[in-house]
Each structure stands twice: as structure tokens, then as C-alpha cells.
Design a protein around this motif. Structure first.
Motif, short mmCIF file in Angstrom:
data_model
loop_
_atom_site.label_atom_id
_atom_site.label_comp_id
_atom_site.label_asym_id
_atom_site.label_seq_id
_atom_site.Cartn_x
_atom_site.Cartn_y
_atom_site.Cartn_z
N TYR A 71 0.83 -1.20 0.00
CA TYR A 71 0.00 0.00 0.00
C TYR A 71 0.87 1.26 0.00
N ASN A 72 1.91 1.27 0.82
CA ASN A 72 2.82 2.42 0.84
C ASN A 72 3.41 2.69 -0.53
N VAL A 75 0.81 4.26 -2.92
CA VAL A 75 0.61 5.67 -2.62
C VAL A 75 1.84 6.49 -2.98
N GLN A 78 1.56 7.18 -6.50
CA GLN A 78 0.49 8.16 -6.71
C GLN A 78 0.97 9.58 -6.39
N ASP A 79 1.79 9.70 -5.36
CA ASP A 79 2.29 11.01 -4.92
C ASP A 79 3.65 11.36 -5.53
N SER A 95 -8.69 5.42 -5.45
CA SER A 95 -8.82 5.82 -4.07
C SER A 95 -7.83 5.07 -3.20
N HIS A 96 -7.49 5.64 -2.05
CA HIS A 96 -6.59 4.96 -1.12
C HIS A 96 -7.22 3.67 -0.61
N LEU A 99 -6.58 1.13 -3.29
CA LEU A 99 -5.17 0.76 -3.30
C LEU A 99 -4.86 -0.22 -2.18
N VAL A 235 2.69 5.60 5.24
CA VAL A 235 1.46 6.26 4.82
C VAL A 235 0.32 5.74 5.68
N GLN A 237 -2.95 4.15 6.82
CA GLN A 237 -3.87 3.26 6.10
C GLN A 237 -5.27 3.84 6.14
N PRO A 238 -6.04 3.61 5.08
CA PRO A 238 -7.41 4.12 5.04
C PRO A 238 -8.29 3.43 6.06
#
Length: 241
Positions: A71-72, A75, A78-79, A95-96, A99, A235, A237-238
Motif C-alpha cells: 500500500y505504501n 501511494v 500516486q504522490d 482511491s486509497h 489501493l 502512509v 492506512q485508510p
């Protein structure tokens, strides 16, 4: 230093992969939602169950890595903390939460690892072993296993394994941190560590790690390191429903 990553050779897959990954955005209007396996089939095809060696690069294994780590990285792409044209485009509008769903799917996939590489010659092997198992206190370099686990298979929830990776790929990633083309969420501990590696240290630790046989249990360690030698960023987590 050679940098291993996606190349223009793989760019033709972007539209197809992006279409597959974006399916959830319109899924509410459809009578049936494809399974996660079907939605990430293109990811599996590019990365393969063991990683894929290309003529001009290496696509790393993602099966079985900790969900938090995967996941990190998604993201980070993405960033634009990590840069790869294909990956940056594919995750741009996801969306996070989705992801993280992708990350969890691949974290649950456990497949055999490829054979280890041949052992490097001494004294390169000895220096690599020292860095991986003991670190270099004088240089401020912690041992690899102090964060990546005694078996070097990673540690839940965010630390990847180092076994089963080619020497060139490990060298390329350390080199990317050294020159500033790869970043992580602050504090970026790997950038700090990589900056302290001198001379042939990158080659030594990469060659030694690539030559390590995979242990019987290749899963990441379940419990986090009690006292990690450095603080590493992650990052958030959602929230889950």
C-alpha cells in the motif's frame, strides 16, 4: 549504476491495466462486479508470481509482501515519491481504500521463490554478510535484519522481505535512494541508510542477499520489531468500513 524499473517496452500495457484497475469506479452501475483476481490480472501478468526478468530490467515480485508495504508503494507512486511512468499513470485516480484492497489481495498470495544466486567471492561476501547481519556501527548503518527480520522475509505490517531478489534489482533500488529518485514517506530511513553506504557496500550487500536461500517459512514475521534501530515513515492506512 544500472537502474532497473519499468521501461517503455511495457508502456503499451498501461491503457489495458488502467482500464482493469479502474473498474471499481463504475462498478455500482453494473449487475455483477468482477472478482479481485480478475481486476488485478494485469498486475499479476506484469509482476508474475516470482517477479519477471526482462531483457532491459526487472519487474519485482509483489506476491506475499506485507499489505502495508505494498500500500505504501502504491501511494508513493500516486504522490510521485517513486517515479515510473506506467505505475504513476495507473494509480493516479484510484482511491486509497482501493489501493489498500489491491495491497491486501497480493499480500495473501504466497507462491514459491526462485532459486538463490551463486555466492559472491570473498571478501565481497564477508562485507555483505556484515552489513546484513551486524551493520556498520561506525558508519551509522544498522543491520538489514534489524528491520527486515531475522529470516529476511520482511516484518508486518510495512517492511518487505529481501530474499528472492536479484542482485541488480537490490543495487538499483539502493542506488535510487542514493541519487534521490526513490523516496518514501518521511522520515525516509532507507534514503538515510543508503546515503551512508560507501565504496562497494551496495554491491556487497546486494550480492550477499541475492545468494541467500529462502527459508522454509517465507511469510513476513507476524510481530513488529520491538526496538527498531531507526524510525521509518509510513502512509496512514485508510479507514476500513
Amino acid at each position: 549504476m544500472t537502474r532497473y524499473a519499468y521501461t517503455p517496452r511495457t508502456a503499451g500495457y498501461v491503457a489495458i491495466i488502467a482500464l482493469v484497475l479502474l473498474l471499481p469506479l463504475g462498478a455500482a452501475a453494473e449487475p455483477a462486479r468482477p472478482s479481485m483476481k480478475d481486476r488485478v490480472a494485469a498486475c499479476s501478468a506484469c509482476h508474475g508470481p516470482q517477479g519477471i526478468e526482462l531483457e532491459d530490467g526487472y519487474v519485482p515480485r509483489i506476491h506475499g509482501k506485507p499489505a502495508g508495504y505494498l500500500y505504501n508503494q502504491l501511494v508513493n507512486y500516486q504522490d510521485y515519491r517513486r517515479r515510473n511512468t506506467s505505475m504513476n499513470h495507473m494509480v493516479a485516480h484510484l482511491s486509497h481504500a482501493y489501493l489498500f484492497e489491491i495491497a491486501q489481495y497480493f499480500a495473501d498470495q504466497h507462491t514459491p521463490y526462485p532459486p538463490a544466486a551463486a555466492a559472491p567471492p570473498e571478501p565481497l561476501a564477508e562485507r555483505g554478510r556484515q552489513l546484513a547481519r551486524k551493520g556498520d556501527k561506525a558508519a551509522g548503518i544498522p543491520a538489514c535484519d534489524a528491520c527486515h527480520g531475522e529470516r529476511l522475509t520482511g516484518v508486518q505490517p510495512n517492511t518487505p522481505g529481501l530474499v528472492g531478489l536479484p542482485r541488480q534489482y537490490i543495487m538499483a533500488q539502493l542506488g535510487a535512494w542514493q541519487v534521490g529518485t526513490r523516496h518514501a514517506a518521511a522520515p525516509d530511513c532507507m534514503a538515510d541508510i543508503a546515503s551512508r553506504l560507501k565504496g562497494r557496500d551496495v554491491e556487497a550487500v546486494a550480492a550477499w542477499l541475492a545468494a541467500q536461500p529462502t527459508p522454509a517459512d517465507t511469510r513476513p514475521a507476524a510481530e513488529p520489531i520491538d526496538a527498531p534501530p531507526m524510525t521509518c515513515g509510513s502512509v496512514p492506512q485508510p479507514a476500513t468500513p
